[in-house]
Design a protein around this motif. Structure first.
Motif, PDB file in Angstrom:
ATOM      1  N   GLN A  74      31.033   2.516  45.869  1.00 30.02           N
ATOM      2  CA  GLN A  74      30.753   1.533  46.923  1.00 30.02           C
ATOM      3  C   GLN A  74      31.218   1.978  48.310  1.00 30.02           C
ATOM      4  N   PHE A  75      32.385   2.660  48.358  1.00 24.62           N
ATOM      5  CA  PHE A  75      33.006   2.913  49.668  1.00 24.62           C
ATOM      6  C   PHE A  75      33.331   4.386  49.935  1.00 24.62           C
ATOM      7  N   GLY A  76      33.110   5.245  48.960  1.00 28.07           N
ATOM      8  CA  GLY A  76      33.378   6.669  49.153  1.00 28.07           C
ATOM      9  C   GLY A  76      34.855   7.023  49.061  1.00 28.07           C
ATOM     10  N   ILE A  77      35.715   6.032  48.886  1.00 25.94           N
ATOM     11  CA  ILE A  77      37.163   6.299  48.868  1.00 25.94           C
ATOM     12  C   ILE A  77      37.539   6.897  47.517  1.00 25.94           C
ATOM     13  N   ASN A  78      38.235   8.035  47.582  1.00 25.72           N
ATOM     14  CA  ASN A  78      38.535   8.809  46.393  1.00 25.72           C
ATOM     15  C   ASN A  78      39.942   8.457  45.899  1.00 25.72           C
ATOM     16  N   ILE A 132      42.740  -2.164  49.267  1.00 24.55           N
ATOM     17  CA  ILE A 132      43.083  -0.761  48.988  1.00 24.55           C
ATOM     18  C   ILE A 132      42.967   0.165  50.205  1.00 24.55           C
ATOM     19  N   SER A 133      42.281  -0.289  51.282  1.00 26.79           N
ATOM     20  CA  SER A 133      42.147   0.628  52.424  1.00 26.79           C
ATOM     21  C   SER A 133      43.433   0.630  53.250  1.00 26.79           C
ATOM     22  N   THR A 134      43.692   1.775  53.854  1.00 29.46           N
ATOM     23  CA  THR A 134      44.899   1.933  54.667  1.00 29.46           C
ATOM     24  C   THR A 134      44.496   1.829  56.124  1.00 29.46           C
ATOM     25  N   ASN A 135      44.999   0.819  56.810  1.00 30.03           N
ATOM     26  CA  ASN A 135      44.528   0.532  58.168  1.00 30.03           C
ATOM     27  C   ASN A 135      45.544   0.921  59.248  1.00 30.03           C
ATOM     28  N   HIS A 136      46.522   1.737  58.885  1.00 27.44           N
ATOM     29  CA  HIS A 136      47.576   2.038  59.857  1.00 27.44           C
ATOM     30  C   HIS A 136      47.019   2.773  61.085  1.00 27.44           C
ATOM     31  N   PHE A 157      47.010   5.001  71.639  1.00 25.32           N
ATOM     32  CA  PHE A 157      47.244   6.381  72.085  1.00 25.32           C
ATOM     33  C   PHE A 157      47.668   7.309  70.949  1.00 25.32           C
ATOM     34  N   ARG A 158      47.192   7.020  69.724  1.00 27.59           N
ATOM     35  CA  ARG A 158      47.485   7.919  68.595  1.00 27.59           C
ATOM     36  C   ARG A 158      46.765   9.246  68.845  1.00 27.59           C
ATOM     37  N   GLU A 159      47.426  10.343  68.609  1.00 29.17           N
ATOM     38  CA  GLU A 159      46.857  11.690  68.818  1.00 29.17           C
ATOM     39  C   GLU A 159      46.232  11.761  70.216  1.00 29.17           C
ATOM     40  N   CYS A 201      37.723   1.966  62.876  1.00 30.91           N
ATOM     41  CA  CYS A 201      38.614   1.542  63.981  1.00 30.91           C
ATOM     42  C   CYS A 201      39.843   0.798  63.490  1.00 30.91           C
ATOM     43  N   ALA A 202      39.880   0.403  62.200  1.00 35.14           N
ATOM     44  CA  ALA A 202      40.993  -0.384  61.656  1.00 35.14           C
ATOM     45  C   ALA A 202      41.238  -1.621  62.531  1.00 35.14           C
ATOM     46  N   THR A 203      42.467  -1.811  63.013  1.00 32.02           N
ATOM     47  CA  THR A 203      42.799  -3.042  63.738  1.00 32.02           C
ATOM     48  C   THR A 203      42.551  -2.957  65.252  1.00 32.02           C
ATOM     49  N   GLU A 237      43.237  -0.626  67.805  1.00 34.09           N
ATOM     50  CA  GLU A 237      44.051   0.031  68.830  1.00 34.09           C
ATOM     51  C   GLU A 237      43.345   1.221  69.482  1.00 34.09           C
ATOM     52  N   GLU A 238      42.627   2.007  68.666  1.00 32.46           N
ATOM     53  CA  GLU A 238      41.926   3.191  69.187  1.00 32.46           C
ATOM     54  C   GLU A 238      40.815   2.760  70.155  1.00 32.46           C
ATOM     55  N   ALA A 239      40.067   1.733  69.783  1.00 34.96           N
ATOM     56  CA  ALA A 239      38.961   1.254  70.630  1.00 34.96           C
ATOM     57  C   ALA A 239      39.493   0.701  71.953  1.00 34.96           C
ATOM     58  N   ASN A 250      29.706   0.061  56.610  1.00 34.24           N
ATOM     59  CA  ASN A 250      30.166   0.900  55.501  1.00 34.24           C
ATOM     60  C   ASN A 250      29.622   2.303  55.699  1.00 34.24           C
ATOM     61  N   PHE A 251      30.523   3.295  55.724  1.00 33.22           N
ATOM     62  CA  PHE A 251      30.098   4.684  55.914  1.00 33.22           C
ATOM     63  C   PHE A 251      29.191   5.174  54.788  1.00 33.22           C
ATOM     64  N   MET A 252      29.158   4.438  53.691  1.00 30.43           N
ATOM     65  CA  MET A 252      28.315   4.875  52.579  1.00 30.43           C
ATOM     66  C   MET A 252      26.855   4.472  52.771  1.00 30.43           C
ATOM     67  N   CYS A 262      35.981   9.676  64.762  1.00 29.22           N
ATOM     68  CA  CYS A 262      36.089   9.285  63.346  1.00 29.22           C
ATOM     69  C   CYS A 262      37.372   9.931  62.839  1.00 29.22           C
ATOM     70  N   ARG A 263      38.486   9.329  63.215  1.00 30.06           N
ATOM     71  CA  ARG A 263      39.780   9.974  63.017  1.00 30.06           C
ATOM     72  C   ARG A 263      40.571   9.315  61.886  1.00 30.06           C
ATOM     73  N   ASN A 264      41.143  10.154  61.048  1.00 31.05           N
ATOM     74  CA  ASN A 264      42.012   9.690  59.961  1.00 31.05           C
ATOM     75  C   ASN A 264      41.291   8.754  59.006  1.00 31.05           C
ATOM     76  N   ILE A 284      40.101  11.614  55.390  1.00 30.00           N
ATOM     77  CA  ILE A 284      41.156  12.041  54.463  1.00 30.00           C
ATOM     78  C   ILE A 284      41.039  11.310  53.124  1.00 30.00           C
ATOM     79  N   TYR A 285      40.357  10.159  53.128  1.00 27.22           N
ATOM     80  CA  TYR A 285      40.230   9.396  51.876  1.00 27.22           C
ATOM     81  C   TYR A 285      38.985   9.791  51.095  1.00 27.22           C
ATOM     82  N   PHE A 286      38.180  10.732  51.638  1.00 27.26           N
ATOM     83  CA  PHE A 286      36.904  11.076  51.021  1.00 27.26           C
ATOM     84  C   PHE A 286      36.955  12.481  50.415  1.00 27.26           C
ATOM     85  N   ASP A 287      36.152  12.710  49.355  1.00 32.08           N
ATOM     86  CA  ASP A 287      36.055  14.080  48.822  1.00 32.08           C
ATOM     87  C   ASP A 287      35.036  14.866  49.646  1.00 32.08           C
TER      88      ASP A 287
HETATM   89  C1  LIG Z   1      43.845   5.000  58.815  1.00 34.91           C
HETATM   90  S1  LIG Z   1      42.532   4.043  59.453  1.00 34.91           S
HETATM   91  C2  LIG Z   1      42.089   4.993  60.897  1.00 34.91           C
HETATM   92  C3  LIG Z   1      42.226   4.226  62.163  1.00 34.91           C
HETATM   93  C4  LIG Z   1      41.990   5.013  63.451  1.00 34.91           C
HETATM   94  N1  LIG Z   1      40.711   5.663  63.447  1.00 34.91           N
HETATM   95  C5  LIG Z   1      43.091   6.013  63.687  1.00 34.91           C
HETATM   96  O1  LIG Z   1      42.885   7.216  63.640  1.00 34.91           O
HETATM   97  O2  LIG Z   1      44.227   5.572  63.952  1.00 34.91           O
HETATM   98  C6  LIG Z   1      41.187   4.392  58.325  1.00 34.91           C
HETATM   99  C7  LIG Z   1      40.110   3.304  58.368  1.00 34.91           C
HETATM  100  O3  LIG Z   1      38.946   3.745  57.652  1.00 34.91           O
HETATM  101  C8  LIG Z   1      38.326   2.608  57.082  1.00 34.91           C
HETATM  102  N2  LIG Z   1      37.379   2.974  56.016  1.00 34.91           N
HETATM  103  C9  LIG Z   1      37.662   3.503  54.799  1.00 34.91           C
HETATM  104  N3  LIG Z   1      36.542   3.624  54.060  1.00 34.91           N
HETATM  105  C10 LIG Z   1      35.521   3.183  54.838  1.00 34.91           C
HETATM  106  C11 LIG Z   1      34.118   3.049  54.642  1.00 34.91           C
HETATM  107  N4  LIG Z   1      33.535   3.405  53.489  1.00 34.91           N
HETATM  108  N5  LIG Z   1      33.364   2.559  55.642  1.00 34.91           N
HETATM  109  C12 LIG Z   1      33.951   2.191  56.822  1.00 34.91           C
HETATM  110  N6  LIG Z   1      35.269   2.278  57.079  1.00 34.91           N
HETATM  111  C13 LIG Z   1      36.050   2.761  56.091  1.00 34.91           C
HETATM  112  C14 LIG Z   1      39.517   1.817  56.554  1.00 34.91           C
HETATM  113  O4  LIG Z   1      39.213   0.450  56.353  1.00 34.91           O
HETATM  114  C15 LIG Z   1      40.562   2.043  57.659  1.00 34.91           C
HETATM  115  O5  LIG Z   1      40.638   0.970  58.560  1.00 34.91           O
END
Ligand SMILES: C[S@@+](CC[C@H](N)C(=O)[O-])C[C@H]1O[C@@H](n2cnc3c(N)ncnc32)[C@H](O)[C@@H]1O
Length: 288
Positions: free
Chosen positions: A30-34, A82-86, A90-92, A127-129, A131-133, A214-216, A231-233, A236-239
Motif C-alpha cells: 500500500q505505501f512502499g514502506i519496507n 507506523i510512519s516516522t514524521n520527525h 532548517f533541517r539540512e 512534508c510530515a508536519t 516545517e520544511e515547507a 501516496n508515493f505509490m 524529497c528528503r528523508n 530511507i524507508y523504501f527498498d
Molecule cells: C521523516 S519524514 C521527512 C520529513 C521532511 N521531508 C524532512 O526531511 O525533515 C518522512 C515522511 O514520509 C512520509 N511517507 C512515508 N511513506 C509515504 C508514502 N508512501 N507516500 C507519501 N508520504 C510517505 C511519512 O508519512 C513521513 O511524514
C-alpha cells in the motif's frame, strides 16, 4: 497470543512472525514502506494502542479489520501509526543555501527573459508536519522582497499521514522544532502563543498548500511541473525498486534544468534516470 509483559498501560499484545509478515506485506504493497524484521518490536509497540482502543485481542483480529474495512479509515490509521514524521525547521540547511544562492538566481534569470506573470513552483514531497515547507516559504518570501519579485510563489507540500498533515495545516511548533530559525526570520514569521508554542504567520500559511498524496500512486495528478522538488528523508524507508520507481515519477514532474533534493544520508547513484549529479544529495534534471 498475549505476551505476559506488563507495561505502564497494561499488557502488550504480541505479534507472531506470520502476523508480522502479513502486516509488513500490506504496508509494503500500500505505501512502499519496507518494514524489515528489525522493525518488529517498534511496530508492535506503535500498534498496541490501536488494538487497545479498538478492543482487539490479537493482531489477527486487527489484520482482518484492516483488510475488511471498506472505508479505508483503518489503513489511514495504520500508516499514521507506523510512519516516522520527525522533522524540524532548517533541517539540512545547506540545501536551502544552495536553493537561494544557485537555483533561485538561475530561475530568476530565466524568468527575466520571459516577461511578467511568472510562478515559482516547489514541491515538498513527504512534508510530515510542515516545517520544511514553511522554511521554504520564509526563504522564498525573503527572496521575493529582496529582489522585488512580483510573480507568485506556490509551495505544494504532500504526505501520506493525515495526522502529520493536520499538524502542518495548524502550523504550531515548540522551541525544539524552530531552534534553527534565524532570529530575524523568527520575529518576522512566527508568533509566540504561549510558554513553548509558536505559530507560523498567515502569510506563510497562504503560500503552502498541504495535500495527502501516496508515493505509490502510479502517476501524480499535476498539470504543471515544478522548479524544485524536495524529497528528503523519505526514501530511507523504501527498498531499491520502490525508490527507483519513485525517483523516476518525481523527476518526470520537474522542469528540465531544475533541482531535486534528497536527504543528506541518502544516495541515488551518480547519474540516475534523467537526473545529473550536482553534489551530494543535490541533482538536476537534464536538459534534452
Ligand atoms: C521523516 S519524514 C521527512 C520529513 C521532511 N521531508 C524532512 O526531511 O525533515 C518522512 C515522511 O514520509 C512520509 N511517507 C512515508 N511513506 C509515504 C508514502 N508512501 N507516500 C507519501 N508520504 C510517505 C511519512 O508519512 C513521513 O511524514
Amino acid at each position: 497470543m498475549v505476551a505476559r509483559e506488563p507495561t505502564e498501560s497494561g499488557i502488550l499484545v504480541d505479534i507472531s512472525d506470520s502476523e508480522f509478515l502479513a502486516l509488513s506485506t500490506m504496508v509494503y504493497d500500500q505505501f512502499g514502506i519496507n518494514l524489515t524484521d528489525k522493525k518488529k518490536a517498534l511496530v508492535r509497540g506503535r500498534l498496541n494502542r490501536v488494538l487497545r482502543n479498538r478492543n482487539l485481542r490479537t493482531f489477527k483480529e486487527y489484520l482482518d479489520l484492516v483488510r475488511n474495512d471498506p472505508t479505508g479509515t483503518c489503513l489511514i490509521e495504520l500508516v499514521d501509526r507506523i510512519s516516522t514524521n520527525h522533522t524540524f525547521f532548517f533541517r539540512e540547511s545547506e540545501h536551502f543555501t544552495f536553493l537561494m544562492e544557485t537555483a533561485v538566481p538561475e530561475l530568476l534569470k530565466r524568468f527575466s527573459s520571459e516577461g511578467p506573470g511568472q510562478e515559482v513552483r516547489i514541491w515538498c514531497a513527504g512534508c510530515a508536519t510542515g516545517e520544511e515547507a514553511y522554511t521554504l516559504a520564509m526563504l522564498c518570501q525573503e527572496m521575493a522582497q529582496s529582489r522585488s519579485f512580483l510573480g507568485k510563489i506556490k509551495i505544494l507540500a504532500t504526505d501520506i499521514s493525515v495526522t502529520a498533515l493536520e499538524g502542518a495545516t495548524k502550523g504550531q511548533y515548540n522551541s525544539e522544532r524552530i531552534r534553527l530559525v534565524p532570529e530575524a526570520l523568527k520575529r518576522k514569521y512566527l508568533t509566540k502563543l504561549g510558554e513553548d508554542l509558536w505559530e507560523v504567520s498567515p502569510l506563510l500559511k497562504s503560500m503552502v498548500l498541504f495535500k495527502r498524496l501516496n508515493f505509490m500512486d502510479s502517476t501524480f495528478p499535476f498539470k504543471n511541473s515544478f522548479h524544485a522538488i524536495f524529497c528528503r528523508n523519505v526514501m530511507i524507508y523504501f527498498d531499491r525498486p520502490t525508490k527507483n520507481s519513485l525517483v523516476e515519477r518525481l523527476s518526470s514532474c520537474l522542469f528540465p534544468g531544475h533541482y531535486f533534493f534528497i536527504g543528506h544520508s541518502e544516495t541515488l547513484g551518480r547519474d540516475s534516470f534523467d537526473l545529473e549529479y550536482i553534489k551530494p544529495s543535490v541533482y538536476r534534471k537534464k536538459v534534452p
